[in-house]
Design a protein around this motif. Structure first.
Motif, PDB file in Angstrom:
ATOM      1  N   LYS A   1     -92.237  59.206  29.112  1.00 29.30           N
ATOM      2  CA  LYS A   1     -91.041  58.399  29.368  1.00 29.30           C
ATOM      3  C   LYS A   1     -91.130  57.612  30.678  1.00 29.30           C
ATOM      4  O   LYS A   1     -90.595  56.510  30.775  1.00 29.30           O
ATOM      5  CB  LYS A   1     -89.831  59.332  29.395  1.00 29.30           C
ATOM      6  N   ASN A   2     -91.798  58.167  31.679  1.00 27.72           N
ATOM      7  CA  ASN A   2     -91.801  57.556  33.005  1.00 27.72           C
ATOM      8  C   ASN A   2     -92.999  56.660  33.285  1.00 27.72           C
ATOM      9  O   ASN A   2     -93.172  56.208  34.415  1.00 27.72           O
ATOM     10  CB  ASN A   2     -91.679  58.650  34.066  1.00 27.72           C
ATOM     11  N   LEU A   3     -93.818  56.406  32.289  1.00 30.19           N
ATOM     12  CA  LEU A   3     -94.950  55.499  32.488  1.00 30.19           C
ATOM     13  C   LEU A   3     -94.454  54.070  32.650  1.00 30.19           C
ATOM     14  O   LEU A   3     -93.451  53.685  32.045  1.00 30.19           O
ATOM     15  CB  LEU A   3     -95.905  55.567  31.291  1.00 30.19           C
ATOM     16  N   PRO A   4     -95.167  53.266  33.435  1.00 28.53           N
ATOM     17  CA  PRO A   4     -94.756  51.861  33.574  1.00 28.53           C
ATOM     18  C   PRO A   4     -94.946  51.111  32.254  1.00 28.53           C
ATOM     19  O   PRO A   4     -95.943  51.298  31.559  1.00 28.53           O
ATOM     20  CB  PRO A   4     -95.680  51.314  34.660  1.00 28.53           C
ATOM     21  N   ARG A   5     -93.957  50.285  31.921  1.00 26.66           N
ATOM     22  CA  ARG A   5     -94.006  49.498  30.694  1.00 26.66           C
ATOM     23  C   ARG A   5     -94.923  48.295  30.882  1.00 26.66           C
ATOM     24  O   ARG A   5     -95.020  47.740  31.967  1.00 26.66           O
ATOM     25  CB  ARG A   5     -92.615  48.990  30.296  1.00 26.66           C
ATOM     26  N   LYS A   6     -95.579  47.908  29.800  1.00 22.02           N
ATOM     27  CA  LYS A   6     -96.337  46.666  29.809  1.00 22.02           C
ATOM     28  C   LYS A   6     -95.318  45.542  29.781  1.00 22.02           C
ATOM     29  O   LYS A   6     -94.466  45.495  28.897  1.00 22.02           O
ATOM     30  CB  LYS A   6     -97.269  46.578  28.598  1.00 22.02           C
ATOM     31  N   LYS A   7     -95.387  44.658  30.730  1.00 23.53           N
ATOM     32  CA  LYS A   7     -94.384  43.603  30.863  1.00 23.53           C
ATOM     33  C   LYS A   7     -94.520  42.564  29.754  1.00 23.53           C
ATOM     34  O   LYS A   7     -95.602  42.064  29.490  1.00 23.53           O
ATOM     35  CB  LYS A   7     -94.507  42.935  32.221  1.00 23.53           C
ATOM     36  N   GLY A   8     -93.395  42.284  29.105  1.00 25.15           N
ATOM     37  CA  GLY A   8     -93.343  41.227  28.107  1.00 25.15           C
ATOM     38  C   GLY A   8     -94.073  41.523  26.814  1.00 25.15           C
ATOM     39  O   GLY A   8     -94.309  40.635  26.014  1.00 25.15           O
ATOM     40  N   VAL A   9     -94.455  42.781  26.588  1.00 22.90           N
ATOM     41  CA  VAL A   9     -95.193  43.123  25.378  1.00 22.90           C
ATOM     42  C   VAL A   9     -94.519  44.305  24.703  1.00 22.90           C
ATOM     43  O   VAL A   9     -94.320  45.338  25.322  1.00 22.90           O
ATOM     44  CB  VAL A   9     -96.657  43.508  25.706  1.00 22.90           C
ATOM     45  N   LEU A  10     -94.159  44.119  23.439  1.00 22.06           N
ATOM     46  CA  LEU A  10     -93.672  45.238  22.641  1.00 22.06           C
ATOM     47  C   LEU A  10     -94.854  45.904  21.974  1.00 22.06           C
ATOM     48  O   LEU A  10     -95.868  45.254  21.713  1.00 22.06           O
ATOM     49  CB  LEU A  10     -92.687  44.751  21.572  1.00 22.06           C
ATOM     50  N   ALA A  11     -94.736  47.175  21.688  1.00 26.62           N
ATOM     51  CA  ALA A  11     -95.844  47.912  21.076  1.00 26.62           C
ATOM     52  C   ALA A  11     -96.280  47.261  19.773  1.00 26.62           C
ATOM     53  O   ALA A  11     -97.460  47.207  19.458  1.00 26.62           O
ATOM     54  CB  ALA A  11     -95.457  49.366  20.834  1.00 26.62           C
ATOM     55  N   SER A  12     -95.332  46.740  18.997  1.00 24.91           N
ATOM     56  CA  SER A  12     -95.675  46.136  17.710  1.00 24.91           C
ATOM     57  C   SER A  12     -96.376  44.792  17.873  1.00 24.91           C
ATOM     58  O   SER A  12     -97.000  44.305  16.945  1.00 24.91           O
ATOM     59  CB  SER A  12     -94.422  45.981  16.854  1.00 24.91           C
ATOM     60  N   GLU A  13     -96.281  44.170  19.068  1.00 23.60           N
ATOM     61  CA  GLU A  13     -96.900  42.869  19.299  1.00 23.60           C
ATOM     62  C   GLU A  13     -98.267  42.971  19.962  1.00 23.60           C
ATOM     63  O   GLU A  13     -99.017  42.016  19.980  1.00 23.60           O
ATOM     64  CB  GLU A  13     -96.002  42.017  20.209  1.00 23.60           C
ATOM     65  N   GLU A  14     -98.549  44.106  20.562  1.00 22.61           N
ATOM     66  CA  GLU A  14     -99.784  44.226  21.327  1.00 22.61           C
ATOM     67  C   GLU A  14    -101.009  44.106  20.422  1.00 22.61           C
ATOM     68  O   GLU A  14    -101.032  44.619  19.316  1.00 22.61           O
ATOM     69  CB  GLU A  14     -99.818  45.575  22.047  1.00 22.61           C
TER      70      GLU A  14
END
Length: 163
Positions: free
Chosen positions: A62-75
């Motif tokens: 839960k506390n990992l940094p998010r990839k900016k501007g990228v949803l998991a389904s788009e990566e």
């Protein structure tokens, strides 16, 4: 791209199926973990029931940094290959209940999170992509596999060599 979407759709549906299998009002306190390593035969699956371990694993995810501007389904995903592909973890507990499930492989973590209010009946699942730069989440899950002798040494060696 399509394979990524299908994989995460199945992950979300599987999360709901596991939760629906519990008796009404029953809180299931576990994580179901699938080690994605085999092709053509069932993958090893295990259950984590220790509340301390559940909290640690979910907090890491839960506390990992998010990839900016990228949803998991788009990566953009690497081409599928045979062999070790990481873990799928399904949260069947009341701990961090906003985390429904996640997939982890190396530094890539894809979470299925509950968005909205469950009480109001207006919740939905949101896919997010996160970065685990030192692969601490994957390493914690691999340590659990090793410490509990969930697969034989040859499989562990294969996993280590394919990371």
């Amino acid at each position: 791209m399509k394979q990524s979407f299908i994989k995460y759709a199945l992950l979300v549906v599987g999360s709901f199926c596991v939760l629906a299998g519990a008796q009404a009002g029953e809180i299931v306190k576990s994580l179901t973990v699938e080690l994605l390593v085999f092709s053509g035969r069932p993958n090893p699956t295990f259950v984590v029931t220790d509340p301390v371990q559940i909290k640690e694993i979910l907090a890491l995810a839960k506390n990992l940094p998010r990839k900016k501007g990228v949803l998991a389904s788009e990566e953009v995903q690497p081409e599928p290959k045979l062999g070790y592909q990481g873990f799928i973890v399904t949260n069947n507990s009341d701990i961090s209940s906003d985390v429904k499930s996640f997939v982890v492989h190396g530094s890539n973590v894809h979470l299925a999170l509950v968005a909205g209010s469950k009480q109001a009946g207006k919740s939905s699942i949101v896919q997010t992509a996160s970065v685990d730069s030192d692969a601490s989440l994957e390493n914690k899950l691999l340590a659990h596999v090793k410490n509990n002798a969930l697969v034989d040494e040859n499989v562990l060696e294969f996993i280590e060599n394919s990371k």
